[in-house]
Design a protein around this motif. Structure first.
Motif, PDB file in Angstrom:
ATOM      1  N   VAL A 196      33.417  33.222  36.969  1.00 24.00           N
ATOM      2  CA  VAL A 196      32.212  33.902  37.221  1.00 24.00           C
ATOM      3  C   VAL A 196      32.384  35.346  37.112  1.00 24.00           C
ATOM      4  O   VAL A 196      33.435  35.874  36.964  1.00 24.00           O
ATOM      5  CB  VAL A 196      32.062  33.539  38.786  1.00 24.00           C
ATOM      6  N   PRO A 197      31.507  36.130  36.811  1.00 21.29           N
ATOM      7  CA  PRO A 197      31.406  37.361  36.686  1.00 21.29           C
ATOM      8  C   PRO A 197      31.808  38.304  38.005  1.00 21.29           C
ATOM      9  O   PRO A 197      31.417  37.837  39.085  1.00 21.29           O
ATOM     10  CB  PRO A 197      29.949  38.099  36.566  1.00 21.29           C
ATOM     11  N   ASN A 198      32.594  39.185  37.989  1.00 23.64           N
ATOM     12  CA  ASN A 198      33.120  40.124  39.016  1.00 23.64           C
ATOM     13  C   ASN A 198      32.711  41.405  38.945  1.00 23.64           C
ATOM     14  O   ASN A 198      33.415  42.149  37.865  1.00 23.64           O
ATOM     15  CB  ASN A 198      34.519  39.838  39.387  1.00 23.64           C
ATOM     16  N   TYR A 199      31.814  42.028  39.497  1.00 26.00           N
ATOM     17  CA  TYR A 199      31.223  43.057  39.301  1.00 26.00           C
ATOM     18  C   TYR A 199      31.771  44.301  40.022  1.00 26.00           C
ATOM     19  O   TYR A 199      31.874  44.090  41.150  1.00 26.00           O
ATOM     20  CB  TYR A 199      29.585  43.327  39.513  1.00 26.00           C
TER      21      TYR A 199
ATOM     22  N   PRO B 157      19.469  36.946  32.033  1.00 25.06           N
ATOM     23  CA  PRO B 157      20.859  36.742  31.169  1.00 25.06           C
ATOM     24  C   PRO B 157      21.682  37.376  32.498  1.00 25.06           C
ATOM     25  O   PRO B 157      21.437  37.726  33.466  1.00 25.06           O
ATOM     26  CB  PRO B 157      20.788  37.938  30.154  1.00 25.06           C
ATOM     27  N   GLY B 158      22.984  36.889  32.244  1.00 26.29           N
ATOM     28  CA  GLY B 158      23.860  37.072  33.200  1.00 26.29           C
ATOM     29  C   GLY B 158      24.817  35.844  33.674  1.00 26.29           C
ATOM     30  O   GLY B 158      25.975  36.121  34.056  1.00 26.29           O
ATOM     31  N   ASP B 159      24.413  34.814  33.457  1.00 27.47           N
ATOM     32  CA  ASP B 159      25.193  33.679  34.001  1.00 27.47           C
ATOM     33  C   ASP B 159      25.608  32.619  32.982  1.00 27.47           C
ATOM     34  O   ASP B 159      24.511  32.362  32.273  1.00 27.47           O
ATOM     35  CB  ASP B 159      24.345  32.674  35.213  1.00 27.47           C
ATOM     36  N   ILE B 160      26.679  32.277  32.612  1.00 29.22           N
ATOM     37  CA  ILE B 160      27.058  31.743  31.467  1.00 29.22           C
ATOM     38  C   ILE B 160      26.244  30.205  31.580  1.00 29.22           C
ATOM     39  O   ILE B 160      25.910  29.768  30.570  1.00 29.22           O
ATOM     40  CB  ILE B 160      28.529  31.529  31.291  1.00 29.22           C
TER      41      ILE B 160
ATOM     42  N   PHE C  30      35.647  39.175  29.300  1.00 34.96           N
ATOM     43  CA  PHE C  30      34.589  39.924  29.412  1.00 34.96           C
ATOM     44  C   PHE C  30      33.427  39.381  30.399  1.00 34.96           C
ATOM     45  O   PHE C  30      32.908  40.056  31.187  1.00 34.96           O
ATOM     46  CB  PHE C  30      33.953  40.335  28.146  1.00 34.96           C
ATOM     47  N   TYR C  31      33.439  38.046  30.137  1.00 31.24           N
ATOM     48  CA  TYR C  31      32.288  37.553  31.075  1.00 31.24           C
ATOM     49  C   TYR C  31      32.680  37.735  32.606  1.00 31.24           C
ATOM     50  O   TYR C  31      31.990  37.895  33.560  1.00 31.24           O
ATOM     51  CB  TYR C  31      32.156  36.031  30.902  1.00 31.24           C
ATOM     52  N   GLN C  32      34.008  37.441  32.783  1.00 36.58           N
ATOM     53  CA  GLN C  32      34.657  37.663  34.289  1.00 36.58           C
ATOM     54  C   GLN C  32      34.563  39.115  34.915  1.00 36.58           C
ATOM     55  O   GLN C  32      34.664  39.186  36.100  1.00 36.58           O
ATOM     56  CB  GLN C  32      35.912  36.935  34.514  1.00 36.58           C
ATOM     57  N   ARG C  33      34.609  40.113  33.857  1.00 38.89           N
ATOM     58  CA  ARG C  33      34.544  41.530  34.292  1.00 38.89           C
ATOM     59  C   ARG C  33      32.998  41.888  34.611  1.00 38.89           C
ATOM     60  O   ARG C  33      32.537  42.911  34.786  1.00 38.89           O
ATOM     61  CB  ARG C  33      34.897  42.341  33.190  1.00 38.89           C
ATOM     62  N   GLY C  34      32.051  40.797  34.224  1.00 38.80           N
ATOM     63  CA  GLY C  34      30.775  40.966  34.454  1.00 38.80           C
ATOM     64  C   GLY C  34      29.965  42.089  33.386  1.00 38.80           C
ATOM     65  O   GLY C  34      29.029  42.685  33.513  1.00 38.80           O
ATOM     66  N   TRP C  35      30.572  41.886  32.111  1.00 38.61           N
ATOM     67  CA  TRP C  35      30.207  42.807  31.063  1.00 38.61           C
ATOM     68  C   TRP C  35      29.164  42.184  29.759  1.00 38.61           C
ATOM     69  O   TRP C  35      28.938  42.652  28.890  1.00 38.61           O
ATOM     70  CB  TRP C  35      31.411  43.420  30.300  1.00 38.61           C
ATOM     71  N   THR C  36      29.096  40.634  30.228  1.00 39.86           N
ATOM     72  CA  THR C  36      28.345  39.971  29.059  1.00 39.86           C
ATOM     73  C   THR C  36      26.912  39.401  29.912  1.00 39.86           C
ATOM     74  O   THR C  36      26.724  39.614  30.988  1.00 39.86           O
ATOM     75  CB  THR C  36      29.025  38.881  28.529  1.00 39.86           C
ATOM     76  N   ASP C  37      26.071  38.790  28.753  1.00 37.41           N
ATOM     77  CA  ASP C  37      24.906  38.145  29.420  1.00 37.41           C
ATOM     78  C   ASP C  37      25.243  36.718  29.571  1.00 37.41           C
ATOM     79  O   ASP C  37      24.386  35.972  29.832  1.00 37.41           O
ATOM     80  CB  ASP C  37      23.653  38.366  28.600  1.00 37.41           C
ATOM     81  N   GLY C  38      26.362  36.247  29.741  1.00 38.97           N
ATOM     82  CA  GLY C  38      26.782  34.758  29.677  1.00 38.97           C
ATOM     83  C   GLY C  38      27.042  34.105  28.250  1.00 38.97           C
ATOM     84  O   GLY C  38      27.396  33.051  28.201  1.00 38.97           O
TER      85      GLY C  38
ATOM     86  N   ASN D  74      36.221  36.408  25.279  1.00 39.71           N
ATOM     87  CA  ASN D  74      34.950  35.971  25.922  1.00 39.71           C
ATOM     88  C   ASN D  74      35.026  35.873  27.472  1.00 39.71           C
ATOM     89  O   ASN D  74      34.303  36.241  28.145  1.00 39.71           O
ATOM     90  CB  ASN D  74      34.265  34.646  25.159  1.00 39.71           C
ATOM     91  N   CYS D  75      36.035  35.201  27.694  1.00 38.97           N
ATOM     92  CA  CYS D  75      36.195  34.718  29.250  1.00 38.97           C
ATOM     93  C   CYS D  75      36.480  36.026  30.100  1.00 38.97           C
ATOM     94  O   CYS D  75      36.086  36.263  31.207  1.00 38.97           O
ATOM     95  CB  CYS D  75      37.282  33.666  29.302  1.00 38.97           C
TER      96      CYS D  75
ATOM     97  N   ALA E 188      22.671  30.812  30.725  1.00 37.38           N
ATOM     98  CA  ALA E 188      22.415  31.285  29.545  1.00 37.38           C
ATOM     99  C   ALA E 188      22.612  30.202  28.334  1.00 37.38           C
ATOM    100  O   ALA E 188      21.992  30.072  27.143  1.00 37.38           O
ATOM    101  CB  ALA E 188      23.289  32.572  29.224  1.00 37.38           C
ATOM    102  N   THR E 189      23.934  29.550  28.470  1.00 36.79           N
ATOM    103  CA  THR E 189      24.327  28.739  27.205  1.00 36.79           C
ATOM    104  C   THR E 189      23.682  27.158  27.394  1.00 36.79           C
ATOM    105  O   THR E 189      23.529  26.783  26.277  1.00 36.79           O
ATOM    106  CB  THR E 189      25.658  28.703  27.532  1.00 36.79           C
TER     107      THR E 189
END
Lengths: 106, 104, 444, 445
Positions: free
Chosen positions: D439-442, D219-222, C105-113, C102-103, D225-226
């Motif tokens: 954090v997401p890294n795009y 959506p997109g920020d943990i 995928f999230y850090q890759r920017g592949w999820t909605d959080g 989960n972590c 979202a959570t």
């Protein structure tokens, strides 16, 4: 390989799709000066685009009194001018200018 | 690949709730004629119409029954109109049974 | 950036002015169009600004940069950019515990959080039982990065979202709907990216609704039903991971919209007095379909009274402005309208004819160019909705008085807006296997 | 049902007309007040119906049942009802792999239909590092079920939602806000599908990477979202508000998945919401409202005149309740540059949004005392849409969040906001450090 206290570990597939590499193209050579040149001003339909370019035109006219300006509007957002019925006008307009400033006013 | 030999042992998300004391219903009437029937109405739109028609039917069917109305300005008298509690209690004392419409 | 690229290709130098918040977006757009060195300048002119002083200050700050961008000779890299590194996509991307997956995928920017189910070989294989297509079957390419939309990628994103295999036919049809969506201002290529925080709204018709338990009653748009929750979510992940539309990079939605988590309903065809949406759009009643639009408003109100006059007048008074309209009304309201002689076309006509706006308040983006209104007057009224077909009427919702509106983009009559859902051969068996996965609420 | 139970307790027989589809809802409400055997008569009169002949037919149909309900003798169960739920539900409920846990929880009606992280002892222990309160500490009991929101139950639902430990302080404050008065539970069960919207102020927002800018509510920020999702699960599993049983929302609302934003304090020209509501700038707070509708619009022009004209000209009066104007930092700055304070904007909106004199009479909402006594309908009977009352003194609010664009948001509906202070644990700084880099890294493409 990490295993959590529940002894469960996952080997997972990538959700990120493949994409064909697009050949990269360079941009076209610049002009040496603006003075005496014909500058195209291209606006999109967003509200700020036209006033922004009007200010740009005003400032450039002051700096380069012999430059001339020609406007073109593509009023369909996110649709290429060359893909619409304004295509011919667009091509003609591009041929007639030396450089173009666009504002998306987004 | 999930190794299924071991599994997750999980806690319940469903909260505990204290057992509340359960109440039975009040005794019913043996007849409607001659009794005072309370009509309780909240402020939802259909409620007054429902009770208006109920009153008409009661009067036709039980000519000697009398009707007393109480109109709540909110969705629930006891929950929200603390200041009218006295008035509400007086009304309950006057009636023998209550028909309520919440007009939801 | 598309026109700037066309102009560069015609050997004329360009410079583009974009709002500073769009730095990532501009860069992503020019790279995806194959011209990564395109010169653009970020300005502090606020988006959609109409304040001249702000515009002047924003332009004055960058005027020298504009001149430089048109005159400064090209660097070697600008003349001939390094070819794009060929992505070497790995099929197996990671190995770890649930938390680590989960972590990662999230850090890759592949999820909605939100948590995902790890897309293991095993889970993806089960998901693939929902379709007869082979994993490598290519549906097409999805904007903005022209990601290759294979059935396996759809299945992987579906596993992550928590879908059941029986949703695969719906996801495939929904994705085709996006791929074939009209370019420009009526379809996905605008609404997936724009500042307006538009969200894909999916309405499902036909027999599949009941076979996969898509809620069309109380709380259809609320959390609590696995089909409504995960179908919209899966397509959201497909847009992100196949289309490459990421928040704040390509998706420039200013405020954001919770409808982007998921926004799915089915029509209550059984209780509707009218022909269902897909029949109205030319499909057979026994077909299953998915219809797309892009609202950015979700509004509810009660009618003035329960008769046609009260329902229709309240709709006209309460509908927010947009380009296209979805109105969801309960079977009870629909029956009341029907009893008074209203079919769907007559309902739409009433709304279109009565929803008026002054020309001064008519915004350019709400109309097609033919009705561009410019300055306008405060006393001259025009119809806000020029074509009644821009309104969709969907019958759904549980008991209660409210009426719901999903307004923004969508309803592109005559163009792509609906896709037929094709079922695999073993459909009946699949349905039997997954149909009984429903919540059972304890009494308290 | 509360009035009927009150009257039964006073010894008078009662019967209540209930729209047939609300039967479960009514019985849950009655059980929660200790009278699961209350007598109701289901009828087919659609909510808020105004059709007289139709109502007359329906009432005549069920009239015998009404009479019977006040006269038919009580059964033994009705005199002395028995309990449904076991008194001591097990703490550990299931053992299985990820798919099995998810299916078990979904079938029990404990999830929102999206995947959950299994709340194991280990995962719950980790999330409890986010608070100094002991696991058995009771934060609140919440209507209608009066479920006990202990710190552990909050943590279990937080794990399921996918929260990080650093969100615990906000969730605890969120539960306190929800339990502060009967309003939130009433909104959560209503046909109006009101969605809890959570606005976060203060340093906690940046500490946990809560988005206040582009796409804050998408959506997109943990964190965004959570946190909203965990509160949604708590409403389900602690308050006992389940769809179509207690939550009678006609259409539902996607905002119920998660609708959370931080105020963009750094770019707002005005004092932040929590300061306006009497908290110190150094406090962190969470504010709960229940919008029913979320409308987005571009202003007619981006100066003060255009922004205000858009608000006044576009507010829809029938979507009654609180009105919250969401402004991007640019729009707020435009107003501030022309000398508008937040208070002045609010007063302008209250004074200038008007409808025809008979508007509320036509809606059947004409009793003037209704708005005085009502805790959550800040509507008036005259031509003003917003009418400050004793219980709703502040019917218009302004939030500043979003990226640098000109879109405006209208959040409409619900009672007055409830704001609670967020208490941080002693080791907050270390905790933040531990989780801050998630954090997401795009990738560029």
């Amino acid at each position: 390989m990490n295993v959590d206290k529940n002894g469960v570990t996952y080997e997972v597939l990538s959700p990120w799709a493949e994409a064909d590499p697009i050949p990269y193209r360079g941009i076209t050579p610049r002009i040496d000066r603006l003075e005496g040149r014909k500058i195209g001003l291209l606006r999109n339909p967003k509200r700020a685009a036209e006033p922004v370019l009007k200010v740009v035109e005003d400032r450039l006219k002051k700096k380069f009194p012999k430059a001339s300006f020609s406007w073109f509007a593509n009023l369909k957002p996110n649709e290429r001018a060359i893909a619409q019925d304004i295509k011919d006008d667009f091509e003609k307009w591009v041929t007639g200018v030396d450089a173009v400033i666009t504002a998306y006013g987004d | 690949m999930e190794q299924q030999s071991t599994a997750y042992e999980v806690l319940s998300p469903w909260a505990k709730a204290d057992p509340i004391s359960l109440h039975g219903l009040a005794p019913r009437l043996n007849k409607v004629d001659g009794k005072t029937i309370g009509l309780l109405c909240n402020n939802k739109r259909a409620a007054p119409l429902i009770l208006e028609i109920t009153e008409k039917l009661l009067k036709e069917r039980f000519p000697t029954a009398s009707i007393s109305r109480f109109k709540s300005q909110t969705f629930s008298v006891s929950a929200l109109e603390k200041e009218r509690e006295g008035e509400f209690n007086d009304w309950i004392n006057e009636v023998d049974a209550v028909i309520a419409a919440v007009g939801d | 950036m598309y026109d700037a690229i066309s102009i560069e290709e015609r050997n004329k130098p360009t410079v583009s002015l974009v709002n500073e918040g769009f730095f990532n977006d501009a860069e992503s757009a020019s790279r995806s169009q194959g011209m990564p060195a395109l010169r653009y300048i970020t300005t502090k002119v606020p988006c959609e600004s109409s304040i001249i002083a702000d515009i002047e200050a924003g332009v004055d700050e960058v005027i020298d940069k504009i001149i430089t961008a048109l005159t400064k000779p090209l660097t070697a890299e600008e003349k001939v950019p390094k070819p794009k590194e060929t992505e070497k996509p790995q099929r197996i991307i990671f190995k770890g515990t649930l938390e680590e997956v989960n972590c990662f995928f999230y850090q890759r920017g592949w999820t909605d959080g939100l948590p995902i189910i790890p897309p293991t070989e095993e889970a993806v294989k089960e998901m693939m039982t929902g379709t007869d297509y082979p994993p490598d079957h290519l549906l097409g390419k999805l904007q903005s990065r022209n990601g290759k939309t294979t059935i396996e990628k759809i299945a992987i994103n579906a596993v992550m979202a928590g879908c059941l295999p029986t949703y695969m036919p719906v996801l495939i049809a929904g994705t085709i709907n996006l791929i074939e969506s009209e370019p420009g201002f009526s379809g996905y290529t605008t609404f997936g990216f724009s500042t307006g925080s538009w969200a894909p709204f999916w309405s499902i018709n036909g027999p599949i609704r009941n076979e996969i338990n898509v809620n069309n009653s109380s709380g259809a748009f609320s959390p609590g039903n696995i089909a409504n929750a995960t179908i919209g979510r899966a397509i959201g992940l497909i847009v992100k991971n196949i289309g490459g539309v990421r928040k704040g990079i390509e998706d420039m939605g200013t405020m954001g919209d919770p409808m982007k988590y998921t926004c799915v309903i089915s029509e209550n065809e059984e209780a509707s007095p009218w022909e269902p949406l897909h029949v109205e759009l030319g499909y057979k009643k026994e077909d299953s379909t998915i219809t797309l639009s892009f609202p950015n408003c979700y509004c509810q109100h009660i009618p003035y009274s329960a008769d046609a006059d009260g329902i229709l007048r309240s709709i006209v008074d309460n509908m927010p402005r947009g380009m296209r309209y979805n109105i969801v009304i309960t079977p009870t309201h629909a029956k009341n309208l029907f009893r008074e002689g209203y079919d769907k076309a007559k309902v739409k006509k009433y709304i279109a004819e009565h929803k008026l706006v002054t020309t001064a308040r008519m915004q350019a983006m709400l109309v097609t160019t033919a009705r561009q209104t410019g300055k306008g007057s405060e006393t001259e009224f025009v119809q806000l909705i020029e074509d009644p077909r821009f309104i969709r009427v969907i019958v759904g919702g549980g008991p209660g008085a409210f009426i719901a509106h999903l307004v923004g983009g969508g309803a592109t009559p005559g163009k792509k807006e609906i896709q037929k859902i094709e079922l695999p051969k073993n459909w009946a068996k699949l349905v039997a296997k997954y149909k009984n996965i429903v919540p059972n609420y304890a009494k308290y | 049902m509360y009035d009927a139970i009150y009257i039964e307790d006073k010894g008078k027989p009662t019967v209540t007309y209930i729209f047939e589809h609300f039967y479960n809802d009514s019985m849950s409400a009655a059980s929660s007040k200790g009278m699961p055997v209350i007598r109701v008569v289901p009828e087919a009169i659609v909510s808020e119906s105004t059709m007289r002949e139709y109502i007359a037919t329906e009432i005549t149909t069920v009239f015998d049942d009404i009479i019977s309900a006040v006269t038919r003798p009580l059964t033994a169960e009705e005199k002395s009802p028995q309990r449904h739920e076991p008194e001591n539900p097990p703490r550990l409920v299931f053992k299985g792999n990820l798919a099995e846990v998810n299916q078990f929880f979904y079938r029990r009606g404990w999830t929102d239909g999206l995947p959950v992280i299994p709340p194991t002892e280990e995962a719950v222990a980790e999330i409890l590092t986010g608070t100094d309160l002991p696991a058995d500490h009771l934060v609140a009991k919440i209507e209608p079920r009066l479920g006990k929101a202990t710190v552990e139950t909050i943590a279990v639902n937080a794990v399921m939602a996918g929260c990080l430990p650093t969100y615990m302080p906000l969730l605890i404050a969120g539960v306190q806000a929800f339990a502060a008065n009967p309003g939130p539970a009433m909104m959560a069960v209503s046909t109006g599908s009101w969605a809890p919207f959570w606005l976060v102020n203060g340093i906690v927002a940046a500490d946990i990477n809560l988005n206040c800018s582009y796409g804050a509510a998408s959506p997109g920020d943990i964190a965004n979202a959570t946190i909203g999702r965990a509160m949604g699960l708590i409403i389900k599993n602690v308050c006992g508000i389940r769809k179509k049983i207690e939550d009678m929302g006609v259409y539902g609302n996607p905002g119920k998945y998660s609708f959370v934003a931080a105020e963009n304090e750094a770019n707002s020209p005005w004092e932040p919401l929590h300061v306006e509501r009497g908290f110190s700038k150094d406090d962190s707070t969470i504010t709960l409202t229940f919008p029913q509708s979320f409308q987005q619009m571009l202003p007619f022009s981006t100066d003060a005149k255009g922004i205000l004209a858009t608000v006044v000209g576009s507010i829809v009066p029938a979507r009654f309740g609180l009105f919250t104007l969401v402004l991007t930092p640019n729009n707020a700055q435009s107003l501030a540059n022309e000398g508008w304070s937040k208070q002045a904007v609010k007063e302008y909106i209250i004074k200038n949004t008007r409808v025809h004199e008979d508007y509320y009479r036509r809606l059947g909402l004409d009793a003037p005392q209704a708005s005085e006594q009502n805790t959550f309908l800040a509507v008036s009977s005259g031509s003003e849409i917003f009418h400050p009352t004793k219980s709703g003194p502040d019917p218009v609010h302004i939030y500043v969040y979003g990226g640098f664009g000109s879109w405006m948001g209208f959040l409409q509906g619900g009672p007055s906001p409830i704001t609670k202070k967020v208490d941080l644990p002693k080791n907050w700084v270390q905790l933040v450090k531990k989780f801050k880099n998630i954090v997401p890294n795009y990738v560029r493409y």
